[in-house]
Design an enzyme around this catalytic site. Structure first.
Site, PDB file in Angstrom:
ATOM      1  N   GLU A 116     -26.773  67.212 110.446  1.00  0.00           N
ATOM      2  CA  GLU A 116     -27.489  67.318 111.642  1.00  0.00           C
ATOM      3  C   GLU A 116     -25.941  66.506 112.221  1.00  0.00           C
ATOM      4  OE1 GLU A 116     -28.598  67.118 114.999  1.00  0.00           O
ATOM      5  OE2 GLU A 116     -30.251  67.367 113.583  1.00  0.00           O
ATOM      6  N   ASP A 125     -20.978  68.209 112.391  1.00  0.00           N
ATOM      7  CA  ASP A 125     -20.711  69.813 113.124  1.00  0.00           C
ATOM      8  C   ASP A 125     -21.355  70.567 111.722  1.00  0.00           C
ATOM      9  OD1 ASP A 125     -20.412  72.212 114.321  1.00  0.00           O
ATOM     10  OD2 ASP A 125     -19.141  71.482 115.619  1.00  0.00           O
ATOM     11  N   ASP A 141     -31.847  75.545 111.717  1.00  0.00           N
ATOM     12  CA  ASP A 141     -33.009  75.041 112.958  1.00  0.00           C
ATOM     13  C   ASP A 141     -32.495  73.948 113.772  1.00  0.00           C
ATOM     14  OD1 ASP A 141     -35.312  73.626 113.279  1.00  0.00           O
ATOM     15  OD2 ASP A 141     -35.590  72.344 111.611  1.00  0.00           O
ATOM     16  N   PRO A 190     -24.531  71.629 122.119  1.00  0.00           N
ATOM     17  CA  PRO A 190     -24.242  71.716 121.243  1.00  0.00           C
ATOM     18  C   PRO A 190     -24.274  72.863 120.084  1.00  0.00           C
ATOM     19  CG  PRO A 190     -25.981  69.749 121.032  1.00  0.00           C
ATOM     20  CD  PRO A 190     -26.055  70.518 122.077  1.00  0.00           C
TER      21      PRO A 190
END
EC number: 2.5.1.16
Length: 275
Positions: free
Chosen positions: A106, A137, A155, A162
């Site tokens: 995440e 990232d 997800d 981003p």
């Protein structure tokens, strides 16, 4: 005085919910984050003005990201979730005992932090010993881990901020290379009412890379239009060839063995987007 939250889903359409309480608002390094408590859907995570998840309907999205792919792959030992800092997909992945390790990558650590605090029903498995949480990232993680994962789940938010890179052909190519020789990936691919062009583009790009590509749907009330699509790319296994009688009954609220194939039966106007 009444307080209402409205998500402007298009330039001329939105949904609105009555708010009990604003729990937190913060501009993180990556996006505007809010956690609010609504009367109809309970606690709600909002990123850049878009509803990410709510206590009332979160199970639909998280179950439908995780279970169709995990029951299509015969032995998914190593699973990657890109995004998903609320922890809902991880919670569902861990319902599969054959999964030895689930990695969550995440980009925004604040999503993880506030989800643990305000959404424990969703984020409660992020500290499970089978889970590795990485704040980084996801795009770069994919490209740095060739031939590593059995299943990869994307997800992400909608393709803004981003998450833009997570809807590109280069990312899907990176996923293909990060998967083992019989790997599967699945990504949320928005809704066919307002984002038909996106579904067509993703489907075209994934078909250029993966030999088996399937789109399926679920109903999620707080997402734009309520009708949501997911795209699965597979190197070897076809979700439509799964023997549903051999899918075990697990604790779910939306996904069932009978729904496994049924979810891939698309309305005609959605099917047309995948041709």
């Amino acid at each position: 005085m009444e307080l209402w939250y409205t998500e402007k889903q298009t330039e001329s359409f939105g949904i609105t919910a009555k708010i009990r309480e604003t729990l937190v608002t913060e501009k993180t390094a990556f996006q505007d984050l809010a956690m609010i408590d609504t009367e109809e859907f309970g606690r709600m995570l909002v990123l850049d003005g878009m509803v990410m998840t709510t206590i009332k309907d979160e199970f639909v999205y998280h179950e439908m990201v995780a279970h169709p792919a995990l029951y299509t792959h015969p032995n998914p030992k190593h699973v990657l979730v890109v995004g998903g800092g609320d922890g809902g997909v991880i919670r569902e992945v861990l319902k599969h005992p054959e999964v030895e390790k689930a990695v969550l990558v995440e980009i925004d650590g604040k999503v993880i932090e506030y989800s643990k605090k305000y959404l424990p029903e969703i984020a409660g498995q992020l500290d499970n010993p089978r889970v590795e949480v990485i704040v980084n990232d996801g795009y770069m993680h994919i490209h740095d881990h060739k031939n590593t994962y059995d299943v990869i789940m994307v997800d992400s938010t909608e393709p803004v901020g981003p998450a833009v890179e997570l809807f590109t052909r280069g990312f899907y190519q990176g996923i293909f290379e990060a998967l083992k020789e019989d790997g599967i990936f699945v990504a949320q691919t928005d809704n066919p009412w307002f984002k038909a062009d996106l579904i067509q583009t993703v489907n075209r790009d994934v078909k250029e890379i993966f030999p088996i590509v399937r789109v399926y749907c679920a109903n999620i009330p707080t997402y734009p239009s309520g009708l949501w699509t997911f795209t699965m790319g597979s190197k070897k296994y076809d979700p439509l060839e799964v023997d549903e009688t051999k899918i075990p009954e697990i604790e779910t609220k939306y996904y069932t063995p009978r729904l496994h194939k049924a979810a891939f039966a698309l309305p005609k106007f959605v099917e047309d987007l995948t041709k």
